[in-house]
Design a protein around this motif. Structure first.
Motif, PDB file in Angstrom:
ATOM      1  N   VAL A   1      24.564  44.641  27.274  1.00 16.62           N
ATOM      2  CA  VAL A   1      25.387  45.710  27.835  1.00 16.62           C
ATOM      3  C   VAL A   1      26.416  45.181  28.826  1.00 16.62           C
ATOM      4  O   VAL A   1      27.365  45.902  29.163  1.00 16.62           O
ATOM      5  CB  VAL A   1      24.517  46.790  28.509  1.00 16.62           C
ATOM      6  N   LEU A   2      26.268  43.935  29.301  1.00 20.33           N
ATOM      7  CA  LEU A   2      27.245  43.395  30.236  1.00 20.33           C
ATOM      8  C   LEU A   2      28.619  43.246  29.597  1.00 20.33           C
ATOM      9  O   LEU A   2      29.628  43.172  30.296  1.00 20.33           O
ATOM     10  CB  LEU A   2      26.782  42.047  30.787  1.00 20.33           C
ATOM     11  N   LEU A   3      28.670  43.201  28.290  1.00 21.04           N
ATOM     12  CA  LEU A   3      29.961  43.191  27.616  1.00 21.04           C
ATOM     13  C   LEU A   3      30.717  44.486  27.864  1.00 21.04           C
ATOM     14  O   LEU A   3      31.946  44.514  27.870  1.00 21.04           O
ATOM     15  CB  LEU A   3      29.754  42.987  26.112  1.00 21.04           C
ATOM     16  N   PHE A   4      29.989  45.576  28.094  1.00 18.24           N
ATOM     17  CA  PHE A   4      30.599  46.897  28.199  1.00 18.24           C
ATOM     18  C   PHE A   4      30.585  47.455  29.608  1.00 18.24           C
ATOM     19  O   PHE A   4      31.242  48.455  29.876  1.00 18.24           O
ATOM     20  CB  PHE A   4      29.873  47.869  27.258  1.00 18.24           C
TER      21      PHE A   4
ATOM     22  N   GLU B   1      23.998  26.444  21.217  1.00 17.16           N
ATOM     23  CA  GLU B   1      22.901  26.076  20.332  1.00 17.16           C
ATOM     24  C   GLU B   1      22.466  24.650  20.641  1.00 17.16           C
ATOM     25  O   GLU B   1      23.248  23.704  20.513  1.00 17.16           O
ATOM     26  CB  GLU B   1      23.335  26.201  18.876  1.00 17.16           C
ATOM     27  N   LEU B   2      21.212  24.500  21.059  1.00 24.51           N
ATOM     28  CA  LEU B   2      20.702  23.197  21.455  1.00 24.51           C
ATOM     29  C   LEU B   2      20.249  22.358  20.277  1.00 24.51           C
ATOM     30  O   LEU B   2      20.076  21.141  20.405  1.00 24.51           O
ATOM     31  CB  LEU B   2      19.516  23.375  22.418  1.00 24.51           C
ATOM     32  N   GLY B   3      20.050  22.990  19.123  1.00 19.95           N
ATOM     33  CA  GLY B   3      19.489  22.298  17.978  1.00 19.95           C
ATOM     34  C   GLY B   3      18.016  22.607  17.839  1.00 19.95           C
ATOM     35  O   GLY B   3      17.343  23.024  18.792  1.00 19.95           O
ATOM     36  N   GLY B   4      17.497  22.402  16.654  1.00 19.47           N
ATOM     37  CA  GLY B   4      16.098  22.699  16.407  1.00 19.47           C
ATOM     38  C   GLY B   4      15.774  24.173  16.476  1.00 19.47           C
ATOM     39  O   GLY B   4      14.615  24.552  16.672  1.00 19.47           O
ATOM     40  N   GLY B   5      16.792  25.024  16.344  1.00 18.18           N
ATOM     41  CA  GLY B   5      16.584  26.464  16.404  1.00 18.18           C
ATOM     42  C   GLY B   5      16.647  27.050  17.792  1.00 18.18           C
ATOM     43  O   GLY B   5      16.533  28.271  17.953  1.00 18.18           O
ATOM     44  N   PHE B   6      16.833  26.209  18.839  1.00 13.45           N
ATOM     45  CA  PHE B   6      16.872  26.698  20.211  1.00 13.45           C
ATOM     46  C   PHE B   6      18.305  27.057  20.622  1.00 13.45           C
ATOM     47  O   PHE B   6      19.252  26.334  20.283  1.00 13.45           O
ATOM     48  CB  PHE B   6      16.322  25.654  21.179  1.00 13.45           C
ATOM     49  N   SER B   7      18.428  28.159  21.365  1.00 12.06           N
ATOM     50  CA  SER B   7      19.723  28.594  21.891  1.00 12.06           C
ATOM     51  C   SER B   7      19.552  29.079  23.325  1.00 12.06           C
ATOM     52  O   SER B   7      18.512  29.635  23.692  1.00 12.06           O
ATOM     53  CB  SER B   7      20.307  29.739  21.051  1.00 12.06           C
ATOM     54  N   LEU B   8      20.600  28.840  24.123  1.00  5.12           N
ATOM     55  CA  LEU B   8      20.666  29.359  25.479  1.00  5.12           C
ATOM     56  C   LEU B   8      21.862  30.288  25.595  1.00  5.12           C
ATOM     57  O   LEU B   8      22.933  29.997  25.044  1.00  5.12           O
ATOM     58  CB  LEU B   8      20.795  28.222  26.499  1.00  5.12           C
ATOM     59  N   ASP B   9      21.683  31.394  26.290  1.00  6.95           N
ATOM     60  CA  ASP B   9      22.748  32.370  26.473  1.00  6.95           C
ATOM     61  C   ASP B   9      22.875  32.710  27.948  1.00  6.95           C
ATOM     62  O   ASP B   9      21.882  32.735  28.681  1.00  6.95           O
ATOM     63  CB  ASP B   9      22.451  33.663  25.700  1.00  6.95           C
ATOM     64  N   GLY B  10      24.093  32.956  28.377  1.00  3.47           N
ATOM     65  CA  GLY B  10      24.322  33.361  29.756  1.00  3.47           C
ATOM     66  C   GLY B  10      25.516  34.281  29.850  1.00  3.47           C
ATOM     67  O   GLY B  10      26.445  34.202  29.032  1.00  3.47           O
ATOM     68  N   SER B  11      25.500  35.166  30.818  1.00  5.41           N
ATOM     69  CA  SER B  11      26.622  36.085  30.990  1.00  5.41           C
ATOM     70  C   SER B  11      26.740  36.451  32.457  1.00  5.41           C
ATOM     71  O   SER B  11      25.771  36.396  33.219  1.00  5.41           O
ATOM     72  CB  SER B  11      26.431  37.353  30.149  1.00  5.41           C
ATOM     73  N   GLY B  12      27.935  36.819  32.842  1.00  2.59           N
ATOM     74  CA  GLY B  12      28.187  37.266  34.200  1.00  2.59           C
ATOM     75  C   GLY B  12      29.289  38.299  34.212  1.00  2.59           C
ATOM     76  O   GLY B  12      30.176  38.283  33.350  1.00  2.59           O
ATOM     77  N   ARG B  13      29.222  39.197  35.164  1.00  2.00           N
ATOM     78  CA  ARG B  13      30.228  40.248  35.244  1.00  2.00           C
ATOM     79  C   ARG B  13      30.418  40.668  36.697  1.00  2.00           C
ATOM     80  O   ARG B  13      29.445  40.770  37.464  1.00  2.00           O
ATOM     81  CB  ARG B  13      29.806  41.465  34.414  1.00  2.00           C
TER      82      ARG B  13
ATOM     83  N   TRP C   1      27.986  42.890  41.150  1.00  2.00           N
ATOM     84  CA  TRP C   1      27.772  41.601  40.495  1.00  2.00           C
ATOM     85  C   TRP C   1      26.566  41.716  39.565  1.00  2.00           C
ATOM     86  O   TRP C   1      25.477  42.096  39.993  1.00  2.00           O
ATOM     87  CB  TRP C   1      27.527  40.503  41.527  1.00  2.00           C
ATOM     88  N   SER C   2      26.783  41.387  38.313  1.00  2.00           N
ATOM     89  CA  SER C   2      25.702  41.439  37.329  1.00  2.00           C
ATOM     90  C   SER C   2      25.654  40.117  36.574  1.00  2.00           C
ATOM     91  O   SER C   2      26.682  39.444  36.422  1.00  2.00           O
ATOM     92  CB  SER C   2      25.911  42.594  36.340  1.00  2.00           C
ATOM     93  N   GLY C   3      24.487  39.761  36.110  1.00  5.15           N
ATOM     94  CA  GLY C   3      24.350  38.515  35.373  1.00  5.15           C
ATOM     95  C   GLY C   3      23.130  38.543  34.483  1.00  5.15           C
ATOM     96  O   GLY C   3      22.192  39.329  34.695  1.00  5.15           O
TER      97      GLY C   3
END
Length: 733
Positions: free
Chosen positions: A165-168, A452-464, A484-486
């Motif tokens: 929802v931080l996109l919106f 994408e870190l490889g091996g199926g692992f992913s990291l995501d981050g967001s800030g607003r 401030w949201s993150g």
């Protein structure tokens, strides 16, 4: 900078940006001439989706394929409605369209006014969007205000929770509903195409027709026109209109009237307590007309649209029991208000909105894949009539724009950053003007990144970051908030369909003008509401963990969530009364929401041209205000199970949905009894899966039971629809 100057500057900047895109498109197209020849091949029409894709896609990551396109694990929708399912579920209000999706309920105030409830959240904590832009109406101001929404022009609807929802906007901590619409065309067809839909439903004698046409204007331009009309009579229900508790209050009040020598009034109230089958003053009608024009090329696109939405619907009134809240033991029989303060005659709302939208995209190369822009302006008015007399008038304007920079995928790193602006005004005049005129202005910047870190692992981050300002000249009020949201998330996907993930999101929401400035009787909530000008920022910390498993035969998803609030803003009963109504004071308190959603489906058998599939779903929310008790209007545990069989071009489905008793209620709320719904449906494509004709037949609430939505303010006198047999025909050309 004053408001008028800032708006002029904003429009000038937006105009410059839109003009730049328009001028850049031909150049970009020339630079991508080879690509242009490829893009000249028009995509084939999309096959009809199953009338129940939420069952078929349980546990899958659902790709948002509209503008803005997103496919990050962080932004994966948790539920989606598209294709035949969207047509089959189309109702007058978006809350009723989505109410069967996992984790989604409805305010169900009346057939003419219903917003989605996501994981127990509603109002300002849930955003209702079209392509990332808000509805620009007054539906988040009060539960009796309708959402301006036209399902005819929608390709699909996605429901987002948590970090997405931080996109919106950081305020929509409860979630976001984003409809991807087609009024601004997204492709140039080879020929004129048309869609027509007609339906009839028995519960309210609902008649609806709609149609849309897209016409190519040369190689790069396409025009669109659409119109719809819907009319429904008073809603038929399966038995007693009023709940047992409310009937008891009415009969008790009738006894006191008889003791006071008012025999005629006592007899009238006694007869009213026994009302069955029809909810009075629940009829509605609506119509829309819209048009769009788009330039589409290999280098991008630019389009505009216009919509006129016109609606009139009844507001069912709570019957007289002395006042609106005796059911919890407040035995006050001396009040003259008799449960309402309306003038003579039933209350109806006449709503009109004119809206203009713009969408553009400029495709780039290198680090940035594209620049996407969206903008909308709306002029809104609704009038609340008391009989034939004008009661209260709401007038408002709104401007919302956003620009997104979309990063290309570079070694598994991708992202999206942007800026969003909102300005909205509302003026309220009349007998029920419990809030002064006000303006809201908000500007936000955000970024979302995935690696994408490889091996199926992913990291995501967001800030607003959002800067929000609320001002009211009449109330001599002006206040600003820095928000401030993150969010952060980690996920893993195996090669055999298993996926695991955890998310954390910190959200900050500015108090709404209603929470700050209200001071008066709010008829929709049967209360006297008092705002608090000193309210600060509402902060929350949310955690979410999920498991998803997807194979061709078996799908399963399980999500658990917990959100802690500091300064959760809620209207709390003070124990006092004003003008015969209990006083509610908006107060910042600590609160916790927790729950789960689960869904799965299993293909039991398959054969040439068909299959047999079983599915099930469950959701539950537990919400507590620390030191006070249960959060009001929280949906209970819900469990659904069903099966569907496909036989060539025919699909048949049956399902059972059980809603548990909700006994965790707040002050002045009655518990709701458990109820079970049995639904049957069928859809047929007589000219093949990709053919131009779709016929649908459904019977919802087959056994005509009485059910009451716990999330509804009006549940004691507006139950769910009784047996509703609906026939729908869709034609495409």
């Amino acid at each position: 900078m004053d408001t008028q100057t800032s708006r002029i500057a904003l429009l000038a900047c937006a105009g410059f940006l839109f003009t730049s895109i328009a001028l850049a498109l031909p150049a970009a197209a020339h630079a991508q001439e080879a690509e242009a020849s490829t893009s000249a091949v028009r995509p084939a029409p999309r096959p009809h989706n199953s009338a129940h894709p939420e069952r078929d896609d349980a546990g899958k990551d659902i790709l948002v394929v509209g503008h803005p396109p997103t496919d990050y694990g962080l932004l994966a929708a948790t539920a989606s409605l598209a294709g035949d399912a969207l047509v089959a579920e189309t109702r007058g209000q978006i809350g009723e369209i989505l109410k069967s999706l996992p984790g989604v309920s409805s305010t169900s105030f009346s057939p003419g006014a219903s917003r989605p409830v996501l994981r127990g959240f509603s109002g300002d904590r849930v955003s209702v969007l079209t392509d990332g832009i808000g509805s620009l109406d007054a539906s988040n101001v009060s539960v009796d205000h309708a959402v301006v929404f036209d399902a005819l022009t929608v390709d699909h609807i996605d429901v987002f929770h948590g970090p997405s929802v931080l996109l919106f906007g950081g305020n929509a901590i409860g979630g976001a509903v984003n409809a991807i619409d087609k009024r601004i065309p997204r492709q140039v067809p080879d020929r004129i195409t048309a869609t027509g839909i007609g339906s009839y439903a028995t519960a309210a004698s609902e008649r609806a027709v709609s149609g849309a046409i897209d016409a190519p204007l040369g190689e790069r331009f396409v025009a669109h026109i659409d119109a719809s009309w819907r009319k429904a009579d008073d809603l038929r229900v399966g038995g007693n209109v009023y709940s047992r508790a409310l009937r008891g209050d009415m009969l008790h009040a009738a006894e006191h009237l008889a003791e006071d020598g008012e025999a005629a009034e006592a007899a009238e109230l006694t007869a009213e307590a026994g009302r069955r089958n029809r909810v009075p003053n629940s009829a509605s009608r609506s119509s829309t007309i819209g048009a769009g024009l788009a330039f589409i090329d290999a280098g991008g696109s630019l389009g505009i649209s216009y919509q006129r939405y016109d609606s009139r619907y009844g507001v069912p009134d709570r019957p007289a029991t002395g006042h609106g809240h005796e059911e919890e033991g407040h035995d006050d029989h001396g009040h003259e208000e008799q449960g309402h303060v309306h003038g003579e005659g039933p209350v109806t709302i006449d709503l009109l909105q004119n809206r203009f939208d713009l969408r553009g995209e400029l495709k780039l190369g290198g680090f940035l894949e594209s620049v996407q822009v969206r903008g909308a302006y709306a002029d809104y008015k609704h009038t609340e009539f008391e009989g034939d007399e004008v009661g209260t008038v709401f007038k408002g304007e709104g401007i919302e724009t956003r620009a997104d920079l979309v990063q290309a995928n570079h070694g598994g790193w991708r992202g999206r950053s942007g800026v969003q602006y909102l300005w909205r005004s509302l003026a309220v005049n009349g007998a029920e003007a419990l809030i002064p005129d006000y303006e809201v202005e908000r500007i936000g910047v955000f970024t979302l990144q995935s690696y994408e870190l490889g091996g199926g692992f992913s990291l995501d981050g967001s800030g607003r970051y959002d800067s929000s300002r609320i001002q009211s000249q009449g109330a001599a009020f002006r206040k600003s908030f820095d928000l401030w949201s993150g969010a952060a998330g980690a996920s893993w996907k195996s090669g055999n369909g298993l996926g695991l993930g955890v998310n954390f999101v910190h959200g900050e929401r500015a108090p709404s003008p209603e929470e700050l400035l209200s001071d008066g009787i709010h008829i929709a909530t049967q209360s006297y509401e008092v705002g608090d000008r000193t309210l600060g920022i509402e902060r929350s910390n949310g955690f979410e963990a999920y498991l998803r498993y997807n194979t061709p035969r078996f799908d399963f998803s399980l999500t658990g969530y917990l959100t802690d609030f500091d300064n959760y803003i809620a209207p709390l009963a003070t124990g006092g009364e004003q003008e015969g109504q209990p006083v509610y004071q908006y107060t910042g308190v600590e609160a916790r929401f927790k729950g789960f959603e689960a869904a799965g489906s299993f293909q039991a058998a398959a054969w040439s041209g068909g299959e047999l599939r079983f599915d099930g779903a469950a959701d539950y929310t537990h919400a507590q205000i620390k030191g006070y008790g249960a959060v009001p209007r929280i949906p209970p545990l819900r469990i659904r199970g069903g099966s569907a069989v496909t036989l060539g071009d025919v699909r048949l489905r049956g399902e059972v949905e059980w809603n548990a008793k909700q006994s965790r209620v707040s002050d002045f709320e009655n518990p709701t009894a458990a109820f079970t719904l049995v639904n049957l449906s069928a859809d047929w494509h007589p000219m093949g899966e990709n053919g131009p004709v779709t016929l649908m037949l459904s019977a919802d609430n087959l056994f005509d039971v009485i059910g009451r939505r716990s999330a509804s303010f009006t549940r004691d006198f507006v139950p769910i629809a009784g047996r509703d047999v609906r026939i729908t025909a869709k034609f495409t050309y």
